[in-house]
Scaffold this motif. Structure first.
Motif, PDB file in Angstrom:
ATOM      1  N   THR A 396       0.830  -1.089  -0.009  1.00 35.85           N
ATOM      2  CA  THR A 396      -0.108   0.157   0.151  1.00 35.85           C
ATOM      3  C   THR A 396       0.844   1.328   0.236  1.00 35.85           C
ATOM      4  OG1 THR A 396       0.085  -0.030   2.502  1.00 35.85           O
ATOM      5  CG2 THR A 396      -2.184  -1.175   1.247  1.00 35.85           C
ATOM      6  N   ASP A 397       0.650   2.194  -0.691  1.00 32.48           N
ATOM      7  CA  ASP A 397       1.387   3.313  -0.811  1.00 32.48           C
ATOM      8  C   ASP A 397       0.119   4.677  -0.865  1.00 32.48           C
ATOM      9  OD1 ASP A 397       3.843   2.505  -0.800  1.00 32.48           O
ATOM     10  OD2 ASP A 397       4.310   2.618  -2.876  1.00 32.48           O
ATOM     11  N   LEU A 398       0.562   5.619   0.014  1.00 34.45           N
ATOM     12  CA  LEU A 398      -0.052   7.078  -0.199  1.00 34.45           C
ATOM     13  C   LEU A 398       0.650   8.078  -1.153  1.00 34.45           C
ATOM     14  CD1 LEU A 398      -0.813   7.445   3.454  1.00 34.45           C
ATOM     15  CD2 LEU A 398      -2.437   6.396   1.918  1.00 34.45           C
ATOM     16  N   TYR A 399      -0.253   8.713  -1.850  1.00 30.84           N
ATOM     17  CA  TYR A 399       0.209   9.655  -2.744  1.00 30.84           C
ATOM     18  C   TYR A 399      -0.500  10.950  -2.599  1.00 30.84           C
ATOM     19  CZ  TYR A 399       2.522   5.898  -5.824  1.00 30.84           C
ATOM     20  OH  TYR A 399       3.448   5.276  -6.292  1.00 30.84           O
ATOM     21  N   VAL A 400       0.531  12.007  -2.375  1.00 31.75           N
ATOM     22  CA  VAL A 400      -0.114  13.464  -2.227  1.00 31.75           C
ATOM     23  C   VAL A 400      -0.567  13.716  -3.713  1.00 31.75           C
ATOM     24  CG1 VAL A 400       0.168  15.537  -1.394  1.00 31.75           C
ATOM     25  CG2 VAL A 400       1.112  13.675  -0.074  1.00 31.75           C
ATOM     26  N   GLU A 401      -1.882  14.325  -3.679  1.00 31.52           N
ATOM     27  CA  GLU A 401      -2.031  14.516  -5.323  1.00 31.52           C
ATOM     28  C   GLU A 401      -2.431  16.057  -5.181  1.00 31.52           C
ATOM     29  OE1 GLU A 401      -2.375  12.510  -7.498  1.00 31.52           O
ATOM     30  OE2 GLU A 401      -2.643  10.396  -6.594  1.00 31.52           O
ATOM     31  N   ARG A 402      -2.167  17.034  -6.196  1.00 35.08           N
ATOM     32  CA  ARG A 402      -2.457  18.142  -6.388  1.00 35.08           C
ATOM     33  C   ARG A 402      -3.625  18.395  -7.386  1.00 35.08           C
ATOM     34  NH1 ARG A 402      -1.548  22.567  -3.071  1.00 35.08           N
ATOM     35  NH2 ARG A 402      -1.718  24.590  -4.423  1.00 35.08           N
ATOM     36  N   ILE A 403      -5.075  18.821  -6.509  1.00 36.85           N
ATOM     37  CA  ILE A 403      -6.257  18.957  -7.221  1.00 36.85           C
ATOM     38  C   ILE A 403      -6.605  20.188  -7.694  1.00 36.85           C
ATOM     39  CG2 ILE A 403      -8.699  18.255  -7.032  1.00 36.85           C
ATOM     40  CD1 ILE A 403      -6.773  15.836  -6.801  1.00 36.85           C
ATOM     41  N   ARG A 437     -14.037  10.167  -5.926  1.00 44.59           N
ATOM     42  CA  ARG A 437     -12.964  10.722  -6.928  1.00 44.59           C
ATOM     43  C   ARG A 437     -11.646   9.762  -7.070  1.00 44.59           C
ATOM     44  NH1 ARG A 437     -12.026  16.691  -5.816  1.00 44.59           N
ATOM     45  NH2 ARG A 437     -11.465  15.946  -4.001  1.00 44.59           N
ATOM     46  N   SER A 438     -11.175   9.516  -8.024  1.00 37.94           N
ATOM     47  CA  SER A 438      -9.999   8.680  -8.174  1.00 37.94           C
ATOM     48  C   SER A 438      -8.880   9.357  -9.062  1.00 37.94           C
ATOM     49  CB  SER A 438     -10.282   7.219  -8.576  1.00 37.94           C
ATOM     50  OG  SER A 438     -11.282   6.598  -7.892  1.00 37.94           O
ATOM     51  N   ILE A 445      -8.950   9.166  -0.788  1.00 38.43           N
ATOM     52  CA  ILE A 445      -9.266   8.958   0.590  1.00 38.43           C
ATOM     53  C   ILE A 445      -9.016   9.940   1.786  1.00 38.43           C
ATOM     54  CG2 ILE A 445      -9.119   6.250   0.175  1.00 38.43           C
ATOM     55  CD1 ILE A 445      -6.259   6.587   1.777  1.00 38.43           C
ATOM     56  N   SER A 446      -8.393  11.189   1.440  1.00 35.40           N
ATOM     57  CA  SER A 446      -8.741  12.188   2.333  1.00 35.40           C
ATOM     58  C   SER A 446     -10.112  12.863   2.426  1.00 35.40           C
ATOM     59  CB  SER A 446      -7.489  13.372   2.039  1.00 35.40           C
ATOM     60  OG  SER A 446      -7.723  13.669   0.443  1.00 35.40           O
ATOM     61  N   GLY A 447     -10.569  13.423   3.331  1.00 32.95           N
ATOM     62  CA  GLY A 447     -11.843  13.842   3.529  1.00 32.95           C
ATOM     63  C   GLY A 447     -12.848  12.716   4.115  1.00 32.95           C
ATOM     64  N   SER A 485      -4.463   9.988  -1.987  1.00 34.01           N
ATOM     65  CA  SER A 485      -4.977   8.814  -2.852  1.00 34.01           C
ATOM     66  C   SER A 485      -4.159   7.480  -2.351  1.00 34.01           C
ATOM     67  CB  SER A 485      -4.682   9.058  -4.486  1.00 34.01           C
ATOM     68  OG  SER A 485      -3.481   8.933  -4.714  1.00 34.01           O
ATOM     69  N   LEU A 486      -4.645   6.334  -2.618  1.00 37.04           N
ATOM     70  CA  LEU A 486      -4.276   5.156  -2.150  1.00 37.04           C
ATOM     71  C   LEU A 486      -4.107   4.274  -3.323  1.00 37.04           C
ATOM     72  CD1 LEU A 486      -3.657   3.091   0.387  1.00 37.04           C
ATOM     73  CD2 LEU A 486      -6.027   2.429   0.171  1.00 37.04           C
ATOM     74  N   ARG A 487      -2.906   3.781  -3.464  1.00 37.74           N
ATOM     75  CA  ARG A 487      -2.366   2.627  -4.362  1.00 37.74           C
ATOM     76  C   ARG A 487      -2.311   1.520  -3.594  1.00 37.74           C
ATOM     77  NH1 ARG A 487      -2.670  -0.536  -7.923  1.00 37.74           N
ATOM     78  NH2 ARG A 487      -1.274  -0.761  -9.567  1.00 37.74           N
ATOM     79  N   TRP A 488      -2.967   0.460  -3.689  1.00 35.88           N
ATOM     80  CA  TRP A 488      -2.921  -0.768  -3.083  1.00 35.88           C
ATOM     81  C   TRP A 488      -3.427  -2.021  -4.036  1.00 35.88           C
ATOM     82  CZ3 TRP A 488      -7.998  -2.621   0.200  1.00 35.88           C
ATOM     83  CH2 TRP A 488      -7.699  -3.712   0.967  1.00 35.88           C
TER      84      TRP A 488
END
Length: 888
Positions: A396-403, A437-438, A445-447, A485-488
Motif C-alpha cells: 500500500t502506498d499513499l500519494y499526495v495529489e494536487r487537485i 474521485r480517483s 481517501i482524504s476527507g 490517494s491510495l495505491r493498493w
C-alpha cells in the motif's frame, strides 16, 4: 336511628398483614407468570434459529444425497458425490451456523452497513464504497474460469436454499433485535461476489504499513515545525523518524529464507532438482538464529545476554519441521494467525470430502474456512498441509495529489479526475449521494478519515523527509488543493478466490507453488509439508516494483517517477524447499536479507517471535525428537523479552517506598513468562506501559506509541544508552534513564495496587489482560440488555504483545486483550487423525447455542483437541448426522 332501621351486617375487618401478603402473592404470581412467559418467548425466539443437525432435510438444487456429520464440538464433515453438491452443502451449513455473520460481512464489504444499522454507519459506508471492494469482487467473479465460478455458484445456491426455508428471527436472534429498529429489513439472496468480497476485507485487515506510513507523515509535520524549506530541519526530521522506526536487525534476528532454493519453474517438465534433508538425525544441520541464545540460571542474567530488537507485528506464527527432527519421522506443521478478537470467531472449521476422490470431484480436505466463502483457507488434504502468516510486505502506498477542480496535476499537465456517484441507503433516514474521485494511483481517501485528511492539509514535511521536496506544479494557483490517494494491490482484480481450491487439491510442492502463484492478495507467507516428508515455503503475492520512492512516506502523485513500474515475477520470489536446517519459521519477520534483488518492505516485525520459536525448536530438538506436544507448547510460550531487559536495567536503580521495592524484587525473580496467574507478569507489563508513556506520550510534543514491536526495539536500544535525550522529559520533571525507570516503577506499583491491592504476591496478569468476547455488531450497541445477549466474558488470558503467544493489548488505553491467536493448529503428517485444532469461540454464531463459545476455555488454556479426518474416525466421532436429500 329509626325503629324500622335494620342493622347493617359489617364483616369483621381482617388484619392488614395477611391482606398485604395475599396482594403481594398475587402480584408476585403475576410477575412470575409474566417472567415465565417472557422467558419462554425469549427462549423460543433464541432456539428457533438453531439449526437442524440430525435427520433429513429435502432441498431443491441437489443432485444426490449429502451427509453432514458433526462431532461433539458441532464441527461438520460434509461428504458429497459431486463438487456442485459439496459446495452447495457447505453454503447451506455455513448459513445454518453463521448466516447473520455472513450477511453483516457482505454489507461491510459493499459499504452498505447503514442499510442495517442506520445513520451512524454512513461514514464507514462512504470509506468502504470509496475503496470499492464490491466492484473489485464483481470483476474477479466475471473473470473466473467456468469450474471455479461453478464452485461459487453452487455455494450461493446452498446459502439461498437455507434462506428459502427461514426468515427473520428464524435465521438468527440478531434479526429479532434489528427488527425492533428496522422492521423492513430482509436479507437478499446470496451471490458469488458476496463471497469473494470477503477476501478484500481480509486483505485490508492484513494490508501492511499504511497506518505506519500515515503516522510517520503526521509526525514529520509535527517535528518539522513549519520549517520544511530548511534542508537541515528536513534532515533532522528524517533522522528522528529513523530512530523511532528503526530498521530490521538483520545481524541479530533471523530471516525466513536465508538461502533461496533452486526449484523448477512452474509449467515446465524439468525434473525436480531438490536437495533433500539428510536422513541421519545426528547429521542434521540446525540453522543458527543469529541470536546468541544461552541457558542461564536467573532472569537477570538472561536479560543481559541479548540487547536487541524484539517485537511483534500484527500477523501470525507458522512453522514446519522436517521428519528428520520429529519422533514420527514425518513433518509437523504449526500455525496460529493473529487477528482481532471477534465473536463469533473469524474462522469456521469444516471438512469437505468427495465420496469418491477423482478428477471430477478432487476434494478431501479439512481445516479452517471463512463463513461466506466456499472451500478451505488453511488446513490439509490427504497428502499436503499448509499454513499462512502475513507477509508484511509493503503493498500500500499513499500519494499526495494536487487537485484543481475536477483535474489533478500529472507530470506538468492537468488531467481529469475519474468521478462516479453512488447512493448510500440509510435505515430510517434519507439516502445520501456519495461522489468518489480517483487518480491514476487509486481512490482519493482524504476527507473520509481524520489521518488521511490531516496529511492532505499539511503534506510538505512528510514529502521532504522522504526526499521529495520539490513543490507541486500548480502550487501558485489559489484554486488548487492537496488530496491523498491510495495505491493498493487489493484494488486490482486478482485470483486469490481461485487459489483456495488449488491449495485444497495440491498433491506436491509443484502444485503448492502453482496455488501460491494464484494467491495474490492478501500477500501471505505460505508454508508446506507433505506425507512424503518434504517441507517448504513460498512467498506469493502481487508485490510491487517501485520507481523513485520506497513507500515509507507519502509520495508526490504529480511525478510519475514515483509510480509502481510492475510486480515482482513469481519465479523471482523467495522459495525454500527442504532446507538443511530441518525447519522453516515465519512470524512476520524479514523474508530475506537486504541483498535481495527487489525492495519488499522496511516495516517488518522485528524478529523476536521468529527467533524465540527457532530457539525453542533447536533447544528441544537437541534433547529429543520433536513431538506434536512440543509444537503446542511452543505456541503457548509467553516469554516477554523486554521484561527481562527491564529487570536487568532496574538492578542498580533506587526506587522509593516499601511497595515499589517489593514489586521490583518480584520482577527480578520472575521467570519472564506472561502466564495468567503470574504476579511478575502483571507488574512487568504495567511497568512497561508506564515507561513507554513517560518516554513518548506524556510530553509537550507526544510521540506515537502504536505497535509495541517497534517500541520494544526503540526502548531496548535506549536502555543501553543512558545519555539518550529521550530519557529527559521536562513535562514530568525527569532527567536521565535512572530517574525515568524509578518513576515508572513507582507509578506501576501505584497503578497495580489500585487495581489489585497492595499485596504484590496476589497480583495476576490474567484478569488484568482478560478478554471480553464482543459481538462485532450488537455487542457494542450501548444497550446493556442487548449486549448481554451476545457478549461473553471476561476470560483471564496469558501471553501479551510481542511474545509467541501473541495476545495483543492497546498500550496507554487498557491491558485487556484485543488481538489474539485466532486459531491454533498442529498438523501431524504421520497421522491426520492425531492433528489438533482450536479456535477462539466455537462453530456456532447463535447466541446461547451450546457451540457458541464452547472452545473458548480451551483456547485460553492452550488446549487443542484431535479432529477426526479418516472416514472411520469421522464415523466414530460423529454425534449428529444430517442427510440433505434432493427434492423429488
Amino acid at each position: 336511628m329509626t325503629t324500622d332501621s335494620q342493622p347493617i351486617d359489617v364483616p369483621a375487618r381482617r388484619p392488614w398483614g395477611p391482606r398485604i401478603g395475599r396482594i403481594a402473592f398475587l402480584v408476585l404470581a403475576a410477575i412470575i407468570v409474566v417472567a415465565v412467559a417472557a422467558a419462554f418467548f425469549v427462549t423460543w425466539t433464541i432456539q428457533r434459529s438453531f439449526p437442524q443437525t440430525a435427520g433429513t432435510v429435502t432441498l431443491d438444487g441437489l443432485a444426490s444425497e449429502v451427509t453432514v456429520q458433526r462431532d461433539d464440538r458441532g464441527i461438520p464433515t460434509i461428504t458429497a458425490d459431486s463438487t456442485d453438491d459439496l459446495f452447495f452443502a457447505e453454503g447451506f451449513v455455513h448459513a445454518q451456523d453463521r448466516f447473520f455473520e455472513m450477511d453483516f460481512r457482505r454489507h461491510v464489504t459493499s459499504g452498505r452497513v447503514a442499510e442495517m444499522f442506520g445513520e451512524s454507519q454512513v461514514g464507514t459506508d462512504a470509506f468502504l464504497r470509496t475503496l470499492g471492494w464490491r466492484k473489485v469482487a464483481e470483476a474477479e467473479v466475471a473473470a473466473m474460469d467456468e469450474k471455479t465460478l461453478g464452485y461459487y455458484e453452487a455455494y450461493a445456491d446452498g446459502v439461498n436454499a437455507y434462506l428459502a426455508s427461514r426468515s427473520g428471527a428464524e435465521l438468527s436472534l440478531e434479526y429479532a433485535v434489528i427488527g425492533m429498529q428496522n422492521p423492513d429489513y430482509t436479507p437478499e439472496p446470496w451471490e458469488p461476489a458476496d463471497s469473494v468480497a470477503w477476501l478484500k476485507a481480509m486483505a485490508w485487515d492484513l494490508r501492511g504499513n499504511v497506518e505506519d506510513e500515515s503516522e510517520r507523515a503526521l509526525l514529520a509535520a509535527e517535528l518539522d515545525g513549519g520549517a520544511t524549506a530548511d534542508p537541515d530541519a528536513a534532515a533532522e526530521t528524517a533522522a528522528m523518524l529513523e530512530k523511532l522506526y528503526p530498521a530490521y536487525p538483520f545481524d541479530e534476528n533471523p530471516v525466513i529464507v536465508p538461502k533461496i532454493s533452486t526449484v523448477p519453474a512452474l509449467g515446465t517438465d524439468a525434473e525436480a532438482a531438490f536437495t533433500t534433508v539428510p536422513e541421519q538425525d545426528g547429521d542434521i544441520q540446525l540453522a543458527t538464529t543469529t541470536l546468541d541464545w544461552e541457558e542461564t540460571s536467573s532472569v537477570v542474567e538472561a536479560a543481559s545476554i541479548l540487547v536487541g530488537d524484539v517485537g511483534e507485528g500484527i500477523g501470525s506464527n507458522s512453522w514446519v519441521v522436517s521428519g528428520a527432527l520429529t519422533e514420527t519421522g514425518l513433518p509437523l506443521l504449526a500455525n496460529d494467525p493473529h487477528l482481532g478478537a471477534s465473536l463469533p470467531s473469524v474462522w469456521y472449521q469444516v471438512q469437505l470430502k468427495c465420496s469418491t476422490v477423482d478428477e471430477a470431484c478432487p476434494f478431501d480436505v479439512g481445516g479452517f474456512s471463512f463463513s461466506g466463502l466456499p472451500g478451505i483457507v488453511i488446513g490439509h488434504n490427504q497428502s499436503v498441509a499448509w499454513g499462512f502468516t502475513n507477509l508484511t510486505t509493503d503493498v500500500t502506498d499513499l500519494y499526495v495529489e494536487r487537485i484543481e477542480g475536477d483535474q489533478y496535476w500529472r507530470d506538468g499537465a492537468l488531467v481529469p479526475l475519474d468521478e462516479s456517484t453512488e447512493t448510500i441507503k440509510v435505515a430510517g433516514g434519507d439516502d445520501i449521494e456519495l461522489t468518489i474521485r480517483s487518480t491514476v494511483h487509486g481512490p482519493i481517501i482524504s476527507g473520509l478519515t481524520d489521518d488521511f485528511t490531516a496529511i492532505a492539509e499539511d503534506p510538505s514535511a512528510g514529502l521532504a523527509a522522504g526526499g521529495a521536496s520539490e513543490p507541486a506544479p500548480g502550487a501558485e494557483s489559489s484554486g488548487a488543493e492537496y488530496a491523498v490517494s491510495l495505491r493498493w494491490t487489493a484494488l486490482d482484480p486478482g485470483t486469490a478466490a481461485t487459489a483456495i481450491f488449488a491449495l485444497s487439491t495440491a498433491q506436491d510442492f509443484d502444485d503448492f507453488r502453482y496455488a501460491a502463484s494464484l494467491f495474490d492478495v492478501p500477500a501471505q507467507n505460505l508454508i508446506y509439508a507433505d506425507t512424503e516428508g518434504n517441507i517448504g515455503y513460498q512467498t506469493p503475492g502481487r508485490l510491487p516494483i517501485r520507481g523513485a520512492g520506497d513507500g515509507w512516506l507519502p509520495q508526490p502523485g504529480w511525478d510519475s517517477s514515483y509510480d509502481w513500474t510492475g510486480f515482482i515475477p513469481f519465479e523471482d520470489l523467495p522459495v525454500s524447499y527442504n532446507p538443511t536446517s530441518g525447519y522453516i519459521v515465519t512470524a512476520n519477520n524479514a523474508i530475506v536479507t537486504d541483498d535481495y534483488d527487489y525492495f519488499l518492505s522496511k516495516d517488518w516485525d522485528y524478529g523476536y517471535r521468529a527467533a524465540r520459536i527457532a530457539h525453542l525448536i533447536e533447544r528441544r530438538a537437541a534433547v529429543a525428537p520433536l513431538t506434536a506436544q512440543d509444537m503446542r507448547d511452543i505456541q503457548m510460550d509467553s516469554e516477554m523479552w523486554i521484561g527481562k531487559q527491564l529487570a536487568s536495567a532496574l538492578g542498580d536503580v533506587e526506587v522509593s517506598g516499601k511497595g515499589p521495592k517489593e514489586a521490583v524484587e518480584l520482577l527480578r525473580s520472575w521467570d519472564a513468562q506472561n502466564t495468567a496467574s503470574s504476579a511478575g507478569a502483571a507488574y512487568a507489563n504495567v511497568l512497561w506501559s508506564n515507561l513507554v508513556q513517560n518516554i513518548f506520550a506524556r510530553r509537550d510534543q507526544p510521540l506515537p506509541i502504536s505497535h509495541q514491536s517497534r517500541l520494544f526495539t526503540v526502548v531496548s536500544e535506549m536502555l543501553e544508552d543512558p545519555s539518550d535525550p529521550l530519557w529527559t522529559n521536562e513535562k514530568i520533571d525527569v532527567a536521565g534513564r535512572d530517574e525515568m525507570l524509578a518513576l515508572s516503577a513507582e507509578q506501576a506499583y501505584d497503578e497495580l495496587a489500585g487495581l489489585q491491592g497492595d499485596v504484590v504476591s496476589r497480583w495476576n496478569w490474567g484478569s488484568l489482560h482478560a478478554i471480553t468476547l464482543t459481538s462485532d455488531t450488537l455487542g457494542s450497541s450501548g444497550i446493556a440488555p442487548v449486549e448481554a445477549l451476545f457478549n461473553r466474558g471476561p476470560f483471564p488470558v496469558s501471553g501479551g504483545a510481542s511474545v509467541v503467544n501473541a495476545t495483543g493489548w492497546n498500550l496507554g488505553e487498557s491491558y485487556a486483550t484485543t488481538t489474539v491467536p485466532s486459531m491454533r493448529m498442529v498438523v501431524d503428517l504421520a497421522d491426520f487423525d492425531a492433528s489438533t485444532w482450536n479456535h477462539l469461540t466455537g462453530a456456532s454464531g447463535h447466541a446461547f447455542h451450546e457451540h457458541y463459545i464452547d472452545q473458548t476455555a480451551d483456547w485460553a488454556a492452550g488446549v487443542q483437541k484431535p479432529w477426526a479426518f479418516s472416514a472411520k474416525a469421522v464415523d466414530a466421532a460423529s454425534v449428529d448426522t444430517l442427510v440433505l436429500t434432493p427434492k423429488g
